[in-house]
Design a protein around this motif. Structure first.
Motif, PDB file in Angstrom:
ATOM      1  N   LEU A  77       1.144  -1.033   0.400  1.00  0.00           N
ATOM      2  CA  LEU A  77       0.148   0.171  -0.042  1.00  0.00           C
ATOM      3  C   LEU A  77       0.813   1.880  -0.306  1.00  0.00           C
ATOM      4  CD1 LEU A  77      -2.872  -0.763   2.544  1.00  0.00           C
ATOM      5  CD2 LEU A  77      -2.849  -0.789   0.477  1.00  0.00           C
ATOM      6  N   GLN A  78       0.347   2.542  -0.420  1.00  0.00           N
ATOM      7  CA  GLN A  78       0.686   3.636  -0.389  1.00  0.00           C
ATOM      8  C   GLN A  78       0.220   4.704  -0.275  1.00  0.00           C
ATOM      9  OE1 GLN A  78       2.896   3.818  -4.445  1.00  0.00           O
ATOM     10  NE2 GLN A  78       4.178   2.017  -4.431  1.00  0.00           N
ATOM     11  N   PHE A  79       1.122   5.532   0.575  1.00  0.00           N
ATOM     12  CA  PHE A  79      -0.052   6.635   1.535  1.00  0.00           C
ATOM     13  C   PHE A  79      -0.072   8.027   0.857  1.00  0.00           C
ATOM     14  CE2 PHE A  79      -1.002   2.742   3.910  1.00  0.00           C
ATOM     15  CZ  PHE A  79      -2.617   2.784   4.047  1.00  0.00           C
ATOM     16  N   HIS A  80      -0.264   8.717   1.049  1.00  0.00           N
ATOM     17  CA  HIS A  80       0.544   9.801   0.875  1.00  0.00           C
ATOM     18  C   HIS A  80       1.020  10.874   2.201  1.00  0.00           C
ATOM     19  CE1 HIS A  80       0.732  14.502   0.409  1.00  0.00           C
ATOM     20  NE2 HIS A  80       0.351  14.045  -0.212  1.00  0.00           N
ATOM     21  N   PRO A  81       2.055  11.298   1.630  1.00  0.00           N
ATOM     22  CA  PRO A  81       2.685  11.525   3.056  1.00  0.00           C
ATOM     23  C   PRO A  81       2.007  11.829   4.572  1.00  0.00           C
ATOM     24  CG  PRO A  81       4.183  12.046   1.310  1.00  0.00           C
ATOM     25  CD  PRO A  81       3.290  11.391   0.906  1.00  0.00           C
ATOM     26  N   VAL A  82       1.614  13.481   4.102  1.00  0.00           N
ATOM     27  CA  VAL A  82       0.835  14.584   4.362  1.00  0.00           C
ATOM     28  C   VAL A  82      -0.073  14.030   4.781  1.00  0.00           C
ATOM     29  CG1 VAL A  82       0.811  17.060   4.620  1.00  0.00           C
ATOM     30  CG2 VAL A  82       2.225  15.738   3.637  1.00  0.00           C
ATOM     31  N   SER A  83      -1.456  14.055   4.113  1.00  0.00           N
ATOM     32  CA  SER A  83      -3.162  14.188   4.274  1.00  0.00           C
ATOM     33  C   SER A  83      -3.287  12.335   4.312  1.00  0.00           C
ATOM     34  CB  SER A  83      -3.744  14.029   2.925  1.00  0.00           C
ATOM     35  OG  SER A  83      -2.827  13.056   1.250  1.00  0.00           O
TER      36      SER A  83
END
Length: 198
Positions: A77-83
């Motif tokens: 899984l890849q998540f946005h580092p800020v949001s």
């Protein structure tokens, strides 16, 4: 393992620009990697992925991609580092013959002896990586801690599960019972009583 169904659409165009447009439309770009197959690019509505991603449980996912059926597990899984928004999902196709490696949640069962003696149990790892065909993989790894003493720990090397190979390092501590101020006071009081009785 529990199964869950999710539907998606094949992607005609790939790349950063296409992925950005998909996310604007509330879709998450995904890839399905098969065993000896070319990867398949598709997109799933972000809302449909919530039940699979934002849960401690591990699922076998029945993917319906533009009418084609596939059985898979989430590989990455890849998540946005800020949001913290979900940006991308990689799925791995599974079969009843080929073993897979996957992280399965740990569940501690029983009241540890060390806790009864005033200590506090500490779960050091929430998941262990196991290898097996997907039909052999349980929803959780149950670990009996009833006999775990104060100051002692359970390492991966102490564990065995039928039909599973644990691939997490044998030296990793899964859980331990740590002494608390109360347990140390009780032990000191017991030592004082013992010394007085001699």
């Amino acid at each position: 393992m529990k199964q869950i169904s999710v539907s998606g659409q094949k992607r005609e165009t790939v790349g950063k620009k296409a992925s950005k447009q998909l996310r604007k439309e509330g879709l998450v770009p995904c890839n399905l990697y098969g065993i000896g197959k070319q990867s398949l690019s598709f997109a799933i509505a972000a809302a449909d992925l919530r039940k699979v991603v934002y849960t401690p449980e591990v699922y076998v996912v029945e993917l319906n991609i533009s009418g084609e059926q596939h059985l898979a597990v989430i590989q990455e899984l890849q998540f946005h580092p800020v949001s913290d928004a979900l940006l991308h999902v990689d799925f791995l196709e599974v079969t009843a013959e080929k073993p897979i490696t996957i992280g399965i949640p740990v569940k501690l069962n029983g009241l540890a002896q060390g806790v009864r003696d005033g200590g506090k149990i500490n779960l050091a790892v929430r998941k262990l990586n196991v290898k097996a065909v997907y039909t052999q993989i349980p929803e959780v790894l149950n670990i009996d801690v009833t006999n775990l003493q104060l100051g002692k720990s359970i390492k991966v090397a102490h564990l065995q599960f039928e039909g599973l190979e644990i691939v997490t390092s044998p030296e990793v501590v899964v859980c331990s019972v740590k002494a608390t101020r109360a347990s140390r006071s009780a032990a000191a009081a017991a030592d004082t009583e013992a010394a007085a009785a001699e």
